[in-house]
Write a protein that holds these residues in place. Structure first.
Motif, PDB file in Angstrom:
ATOM      1  N   UNK A   1      -4.991  12.306  -8.827  1.00  0.00           N
ATOM      2  CA  UNK A   1      -5.214  11.669  -7.446  1.00  0.00           C
ATOM      3  C   UNK A   1      -5.067  12.684  -6.483  1.00  0.00           C
ATOM      4  N   UNK A   2      -5.472  12.133  -5.320  1.00  0.00           N
ATOM      5  CA  UNK A   2      -5.701  13.262  -4.135  1.00  0.00           C
ATOM      6  C   UNK A   2      -4.291  13.750  -3.751  1.00  0.00           C
ATOM      7  N   UNK A   3      -3.123  12.990  -3.512  1.00  0.00           N
ATOM      8  CA  UNK A   3      -2.027  13.364  -3.512  1.00  0.00           C
ATOM      9  C   UNK A   3      -1.193  14.232  -4.384  1.00  0.00           C
ATOM     10  N   UNK A   4      -1.366  13.780  -5.764  1.00  0.00           N
ATOM     11  CA  UNK A   4      -0.955  14.690  -6.693  1.00  0.00           C
ATOM     12  C   UNK A   4      -1.709  16.214  -6.612  1.00  0.00           C
TER      13      UNK A   4
ATOM     14  N   UNK B   1     -11.534   6.878  -7.077  1.00  0.00           N
ATOM     15  CA  UNK B   1     -10.686   8.207  -7.198  1.00  0.00           C
ATOM     16  C   UNK B   1     -10.694   8.801  -6.044  1.00  0.00           C
ATOM     17  N   UNK B   2      -9.444   8.708  -5.280  1.00  0.00           N
ATOM     18  CA  UNK B   2      -9.368   9.167  -3.895  1.00  0.00           C
ATOM     19  C   UNK B   2      -7.919   9.744  -3.775  1.00  0.00           C
ATOM     20  N   UNK B   3      -7.394   9.447  -2.703  1.00  0.00           N
ATOM     21  CA  UNK B   3      -6.008   9.833  -2.426  1.00  0.00           C
ATOM     22  C   UNK B   3      -5.153   9.031  -3.497  1.00  0.00           C
ATOM     23  N   UNK B   4      -5.607   7.816  -3.953  1.00  0.00           N
ATOM     24  CA  UNK B   4      -4.901   7.232  -5.068  1.00  0.00           C
ATOM     25  C   UNK B   4      -6.125   6.765  -6.014  1.00  0.00           C
ATOM     26  N   UNK B   5      -5.869   5.936  -7.327  1.00  0.00           N
ATOM     27  CA  UNK B   5      -6.676   5.581  -8.329  1.00  0.00           C
ATOM     28  C   UNK B   5      -6.447   4.296  -8.446  1.00  0.00           C
TER      29      UNK B   5
ATOM     30  N   UNK C   1       0.684  -1.071   0.176  1.00  0.00           N
ATOM     31  CA  UNK C   1       0.043   0.122   0.064  1.00  0.00           C
ATOM     32  C   UNK C   1       0.859   1.116   0.042  1.00  0.00           C
ATOM     33  N   UNK C   2       1.347   1.662  -1.233  1.00  0.00           N
ATOM     34  CA  UNK C   2       2.383   2.728  -1.401  1.00  0.00           C
ATOM     35  C   UNK C   2       2.003   4.073  -0.391  1.00  0.00           C
ATOM     36  N   UNK C   3       0.445   4.374  -0.283  1.00  0.00           N
ATOM     37  CA  UNK C   3       0.128   5.402   0.187  1.00  0.00           C
ATOM     38  C   UNK C   3       0.030   5.544   1.817  1.00  0.00           C
TER      39      UNK C   3
ATOM     40  N   UNK D   1      -2.910  17.746  -3.997  1.00  0.00           N
ATOM     41  CA  UNK D   1      -2.446  18.155  -2.918  1.00  0.00           C
ATOM     42  C   UNK D   1      -0.921  18.860  -3.168  1.00  0.00           C
ATOM     43  N   UNK D   2      -0.219  17.928  -3.882  1.00  0.00           N
ATOM     44  CA  UNK D   2       1.298  18.422  -4.183  1.00  0.00           C
ATOM     45  C   UNK D   2       1.284  19.653  -5.062  1.00  0.00           C
ATOM     46  N   UNK D   3       0.505  19.738  -6.036  1.00  0.00           N
ATOM     47  CA  UNK D   3       0.313  20.847  -6.983  1.00  0.00           C
ATOM     48  C   UNK D   3      -0.164  22.125  -6.434  1.00  0.00           C
ATOM     49  N   UNK D   4      -1.020  22.027  -5.483  1.00  0.00           N
ATOM     50  CA  UNK D   4      -1.814  23.229  -4.904  1.00  0.00           C
ATOM     51  C   UNK D   4      -1.186  23.580  -3.548  1.00  0.00           C
ATOM     52  N   UNK D   5      -0.164  22.721  -3.306  1.00  0.00           N
ATOM     53  CA  UNK D   5       0.520  23.134  -1.794  1.00  0.00           C
ATOM     54  C   UNK D   5      -0.495  22.947  -0.565  1.00  0.00           C
ATOM     55  N   UNK D   6      -1.331  22.102  -0.610  1.00  0.00           N
ATOM     56  CA  UNK D   6      -2.343  21.683   0.450  1.00  0.00           C
ATOM     57  C   UNK D   6      -1.835  20.456   1.304  1.00  0.00           C
ATOM     58  N   UNK D   7      -1.749  20.865   2.639  1.00  0.00           N
ATOM     59  CA  UNK D   7      -1.078  19.942   3.619  1.00  0.00           C
ATOM     60  C   UNK D   7      -1.821  18.793   3.802  1.00  0.00           C
ATOM     61  N   UNK D   8      -1.183  17.710   4.135  1.00  0.00           N
ATOM     62  CA  UNK D   8      -1.426  16.355   4.162  1.00  0.00           C
ATOM     63  C   UNK D   8      -2.467  16.265   5.153  1.00  0.00           C
TER      64      UNK D   8
END
Length: 399
Positions: free
Chosen positions: A277-280, A224-228, A169-171, A282-289
């Motif tokens: 993905x949710x994580x990408x 379609x959530x944190x991952x896909x 589970x990478x995420x 977040x990364x693009x828009x600077x949203x904290x985990x």
């Protein structure tokens, strides 16, 4: 985890009786209101066999009789229905950011549900918390007078084919986890079916298995959530899940959409998850985990950077949907997961791309329906409960 049953000797009378009872129960579950005569005709069983099987299922509390049905010939028969008041099923999903749990009736009706934020920790700590939440559900008045048939657990990664091992589970940062073994010691009182599977596969199973009336011959669920991820289920009585030799079937988030692109959590470059993905996002828009992604974007949907990021993510999702249509060709596609809550800015590019391109290969107007689940909070957990029911009906538990 693939469903498997012990090999039975040909001519084993008890095994044949159990098969007949399973077939009868599935028919009534799928088409409520059938009579004994209907079942005998459709299943090509003798009336005596059906009568004996139905009586056994009535005695065990699986079925209940309803009103008299008119007959074209002979005596009227009693309508048969699944007894939705006797049993319940438990399902739990370990998500990357949330835990979701349900107690369901055999019809799929959710009797009790719970979800809460989850900060990824060790598998051992997570199993302890899931067990605590399951015990809370089991103490709920909604299930206090019912018999539990077992528990299913949905996990965000590929499950080894033929054994209950979460390969990776990478995420979550987990690898080779026997989650049920960690859960068992905390729930010694919980009997019946125990199973675990990939969350998207279980969601697909539940969407098909709990369907009544007109049922598609196959269905793909896209999460379609944190991952896909995705799962494909096909068949009627107990749907089969496409798995692959290593359990990787449906891992569409790790198919390559952009060769030489950004690095993914899995270690490859250009995976679909680096684009949608949710994580990408977040990364693009600077949203904290630690922040809820949907809430964080709720007031920002008109910002140019947000609109551009979500449009690109939506277009990538549309490509994935088209790839699934061409490689798996299901009778229906269901789209769920937390990202669907981002609304039209994200969804419109995906749906537009899919609709504009799904006919090009064959040049026909016949379309594969694509349905968006408005609230998919408990879809995977409910799917885990569905597989518990299927295992109970088709396994040795149906004595």
């Amino acid at each position: 985890m693939a469903t498997s049953y012990q090999h039975q000797k040909a001519g084993d009378l008890n095994f044949l009786k159990r098969l007949n009872r399973s077939a009868i129960l599935e028919m009534v579950r799928r088409v409520p209101g059938l009579t004994r005569s209907d079942i005998a005709t459709q299943a090509q069983l003798t009336k005596a066999t059906v009568g004996s099987g139905v009586q056994s299922l009535l005695n065990q509390g699986w079925l209940k009789e309803g009103e008299l049905q008119k007959s074209s010939g002979g005596r009227p028969g009693r309508a048969l229905h699944l007894n939705d008041d006797r049993h319940y099923l438990l399902g739990a999903e370990v998500g990357v950011h949330r835990l979701r749990l349900v107690a369901c009736a055999p019809s799929g009706k959710v009797l009790e549900a719970h979800h809460e934020p989850f900060v990824p920790t060790s598998p051992e700590s997570t199993a302890s918390l899931v067990a605590e939440l399951l015990q809370q559900l089991m103490r709920s008045p909604a299930v206090s007078n019912r018999e539990n048939l077992g528990v299913g657990v949905a996990l965000p990664g590929p499950i080894a084919t033929g054994e209950a091992v979460l390969r990776r589970a990478p995420n979550l940062g987990w690898r080779d986890v026997r989650f049920l073994d960690l859960l068992h010691p905390h729930l010694p009182e919980l009997k019946g079916v125990w199973l675990m599977d990939n969350e998207a596969k279980l969601a697909a199973f539940g969407e098909l298995y709990f369907r009544t009336g007109k049922i598609p011959e196959s269905l793909i669920y896209v999460s379609a959530g944190t991952g896909i991820g995705s799962g494909m289920a096909e068949g009627s009585h107990s749907p089969l899940l496409t798995r692959g030799v290593q359990g990787l079937a449906g891992e569409i988030g790790h198919t390559i959409l952009q060769p030489g692109g950004l690095y993914c959590h899995c270690g490859n470059r250009g995976c679909a998850e680096t684009l949608v993905s949710g994580w990408s996002i977040r990364a693009n828009l600077g949203i904290d985990e630690k922040d809820d992604l949907i809430q964080a974007l709720g007031s920002r949907l008109q910002e140019p950077d947000v609109k551009r990021t979500l449009r690109r993510a939506g277009e990538a999702l549309g490509m994935l949907l088209l790839n699934l249509h061409h490689t798996q060709n299901p009778a229906e596609i269901v789209l769920g997961g937390s990202l669907t809550q981002l609304g039209s800015t994200f969804l419109d590019p995906a749906l537009t791309y899919f609709e504009a391109n799904q006919h090009r290969l064959l040049g026909t107007t016949e379309r594969v329906p694509l349905r968006v689940v408005e609230d998919s909070t408990f879809v995977a957990a409910r799917g885990a409960a569905a597989q518990v029911l299927a295992r109970a009906i088709h396994g040795p538990e149906l004595s």
